[in-house]
Design a protein around this motif. Sequence first.
Motif, PDB file in Angstrom:
ATOM      1  N   ALA A 102       1.895   6.537  -6.978  1.00 34.57           N
ATOM      2  CA  ALA A 102       0.841   7.445  -7.426  1.00 34.57           C
ATOM      3  C   ALA A 102       1.277   8.900  -7.286  1.00 34.57           C
ATOM      4  CB  ALA A 102      -0.438   7.187  -6.631  1.00 34.57           C
ATOM      5  N   ALA A 103       1.931   9.230  -6.164  1.00 33.72           N
ATOM      6  CA  ALA A 103       2.365  10.611  -5.938  1.00 33.72           C
ATOM      7  C   ALA A 103       3.442  11.023  -6.935  1.00 33.72           C
ATOM      8  CB  ALA A 103       2.877  10.764  -4.509  1.00 33.72           C
ATOM      9  N   THR A 104       4.454  10.184  -7.116  1.00 29.18           N
ATOM     10  CA  THR A 104       5.524  10.531  -8.051  1.00 29.18           C
ATOM     11  C   THR A 104       5.030  10.485  -9.500  1.00 29.18           C
ATOM     12  OG1 THR A 104       6.274   8.214  -8.007  1.00 29.18           O
ATOM     13  CG2 THR A 104       7.335   9.761  -6.492  1.00 29.18           C
ATOM     14  N   GLY A 105       4.068   9.614  -9.776  1.00 29.79           N
ATOM     15  CA  GLY A 105       3.484   9.598 -11.116  1.00 29.79           C
ATOM     16  C   GLY A 105       2.733  10.883 -11.419  1.00 29.79           C
ATOM     17  N   GLN A 106       2.013  11.410 -10.416  1.00 30.97           N
ATOM     18  CA  GLN A 106       1.312  12.681 -10.597  1.00 30.97           C
ATOM     19  C   GLN A 106       2.304  13.824 -10.791  1.00 30.97           C
ATOM     20  OE1 GLN A 106      -2.348  13.456 -10.581  1.00 30.97           O
ATOM     21  NE2 GLN A 106      -1.157  15.035 -11.633  1.00 30.97           N
ATOM     22  N   TRP A 107       3.405  13.787 -10.058  1.00 34.99           N
ATOM     23  CA  TRP A 107       4.458  14.799 -10.206  1.00 34.99           C
ATOM     24  C   TRP A 107       4.987  14.811 -11.643  1.00 34.99           C
ATOM     25  CZ3 TRP A 107       7.040  18.699  -7.767  1.00 34.99           C
ATOM     26  CH2 TRP A 107       8.321  19.011  -8.229  1.00 34.99           C
TER      27      TRP A 107
ATOM     28  N   ALA B 285       0.830  -1.206   0.000  1.00 33.05           N
ATOM     29  CA  ALA B 285       0.000   0.000   0.000  1.00 33.05           C
ATOM     30  C   ALA B 285       0.865   1.257   0.000  1.00 33.05           C
ATOM     31  CB  ALA B 285      -0.926  -0.005   1.211  1.00 33.05           C
ATOM     32  N   GLY B 286       1.947   1.251   0.795  1.00 30.78           N
ATOM     33  CA  GLY B 286       2.845   2.399   0.813  1.00 30.78           C
ATOM     34  C   GLY B 286       3.536   2.604  -0.521  1.00 30.78           C
ATOM     35  N   LEU B 287       3.945   1.515  -1.149  1.00 30.35           N
ATOM     36  CA  LEU B 287       4.587   1.617  -2.459  1.00 30.35           C
ATOM     37  C   LEU B 287       3.609   2.143  -3.504  1.00 30.35           C
ATOM     38  CD1 LEU B 287       7.073   1.099  -4.205  1.00 30.35           C
ATOM     39  CD2 LEU B 287       6.287  -1.253  -4.513  1.00 30.35           C
ATOM     40  N   GLN B 288       2.356   1.726  -3.414  1.00 30.54           N
ATOM     41  CA  GLN B 288       1.348   2.205  -4.351  1.00 30.54           C
ATOM     42  C   GLN B 288       1.110   3.702  -4.174  1.00 30.54           C
ATOM     43  OE1 GLN B 288      -2.443   0.242  -3.969  1.00 30.54           O
ATOM     44  NE2 GLN B 288      -3.112   0.865  -6.002  1.00 30.54           N
ATOM     45  N   ARG B 289       1.058   4.167  -2.932  1.00 32.37           N
ATOM     46  CA  ARG B 289       0.893   5.597  -2.673  1.00 32.37           C
ATOM     47  C   ARG B 289       2.081   6.385  -3.201  1.00 32.37           C
ATOM     48  NH1 ARG B 289       0.201   6.311   3.478  1.00 32.37           N
ATOM     49  NH2 ARG B 289       0.212   8.504   2.838  1.00 32.37           N
TER      50      ARG B 289
ATOM     51  N   ARG C 170      15.853   8.477   1.328  1.00 32.12           N
ATOM     52  CA  ARG C 170      15.833   9.568   0.348  1.00 32.12           C
ATOM     53  C   ARG C 170      15.533   9.033  -1.044  1.00 32.12           C
ATOM     54  NH1 ARG C 170      20.139  14.410   0.370  1.00 32.12           N
ATOM     55  NH2 ARG C 170      18.736  14.898   2.097  1.00 32.12           N
ATOM     56  N   LEU C 171      14.671   9.761  -1.756  1.00 32.52           N
ATOM     57  CA  LEU C 171      14.274   9.396  -3.111  1.00 32.52           C
ATOM     58  C   LEU C 171      14.568  10.564  -4.040  1.00 32.52           C
ATOM     59  CD1 LEU C 171      12.779   7.455  -5.088  1.00 32.52           C
ATOM     60  CD2 LEU C 171      10.668   8.620  -4.428  1.00 32.52           C
ATOM     61  N   ARG C 172      15.203  10.285  -5.178  1.00 26.92           N
ATOM     62  CA  ARG C 172      15.515  11.324  -6.159  1.00 26.92           C
ATOM     63  C   ARG C 172      14.858  10.984  -7.482  1.00 26.92           C
ATOM     64  NH1 ARG C 172      21.539  12.313  -8.317  1.00 26.92           N
ATOM     65  NH2 ARG C 172      20.845  10.771  -9.840  1.00 26.92           N
ATOM     66  N   ILE C 173      14.188  11.975  -8.064  1.00 29.23           N
ATOM     67  CA  ILE C 173      13.507  11.807  -9.348  1.00 29.23           C
ATOM     68  C   ILE C 173      13.952  12.935 -10.270  1.00 29.23           C
ATOM     69  CG2 ILE C 173      11.282  11.715 -10.527  1.00 29.23           C
ATOM     70  CD1 ILE C 173      10.046  10.769  -7.918  1.00 29.23           C
ATOM     71  N   ASP C 174      14.473  12.587 -11.433  1.00 25.41           N
ATOM     72  CA  ASP C 174      14.898  13.566 -12.432  1.00 25.41           C
ATOM     73  C   ASP C 174      13.912  13.566 -13.590  1.00 25.41           C
ATOM     74  OD1 ASP C 174      17.087  14.238 -10.940  1.00 25.41           O
ATOM     75  OD2 ASP C 174      18.503  12.998 -12.055  1.00 25.41           O
ATOM     76  N   TRP C 175      13.481  14.753 -13.967  1.00 27.67           N
ATOM     77  CA  TRP C 175      12.587  14.924 -15.117  1.00 27.67           C
ATOM     78  C   TRP C 175      13.307  15.748 -16.167  1.00 27.67           C
ATOM     79  CZ3 TRP C 175      10.725  19.554 -17.153  1.00 27.67           C
ATOM     80  CH2 TRP C 175       9.737  19.434 -18.146  1.00 27.67           C
TER      81      TRP C 175
END
Length: 250
Positions: free
Chosen positions: A51-56, A44-48, A236-241
């Motif tokens: 979903a949050a990073t996908g919306q970002w 459930a936490g992974l799904q949340r 820590r999580l890093r996402i590059d766009w």
Amino acid sequence: MRARGFTLVEMLVAIAVMAVVALLGWRAIDGMQRGRDINRDHAAGLQRLQAATGQWTADLDALIDTGEIRPIEFDGQVLRLTRNDALQSRLDSEGLRVVAWARRDGPGGSRWMRWQSEPLRSREALARAWQAGGDWGRGGQAAEGVVDLLPLTDWQIYFHRGGSWTNPQSAIGNEAAAAPPAAGTPPRDDAVVNDAAPPVSDEAPPARAGSVPASATPDGVRLVLDLGPGLPQGGRLRIDWVRPTLEAGR
């Protein structure tokens, strides 16, 4: 001859053995139940988180430069951007939205939240929504459009401009975006620079061309999240766009 039965000692030993077997069996069942609960909470936490990073990422992919305000801006507290309405395609969209992302403190701790405006069609509505998004991100209240996403300890944003990652508030690599409009630039009749962006009515005086140059959109955006303790996935999580229209080799 009278048949011999079990003695009291033998009965007590048998009862003790049965109790030990029952205890071991209960602990095994309890361990299986706990493992299932942990796996369910982790999923459930992974799904949340997804979903949050996908919306970002979806917000950044739908970024629109209206020519009226900067398409994306981070002031250290709230990130605001203008994006195409997700309910319509870029070809027939009749409005755009202002989206704000912020870390808000509440009774349950620090949370990562998202706010979005109603579909906008005029310069006046765009300016009001941009201001409303900033006010909400700095602690103001919003009647609707707010989504509570994740527990968050801290977050950082970097823009890729001029060939390097920089602070969004830094002037390095952002000289063109900070430059004033050229003298003698004629007023614009249209409200949106991007041909794919929706039309905007003429409720407010037209802006001048060059007031928000195309370089106001960074080549990339880096998001660094320090996830809160409420998630099974910590750390820590890093996402590059990367801007989809970025030319090869840049």
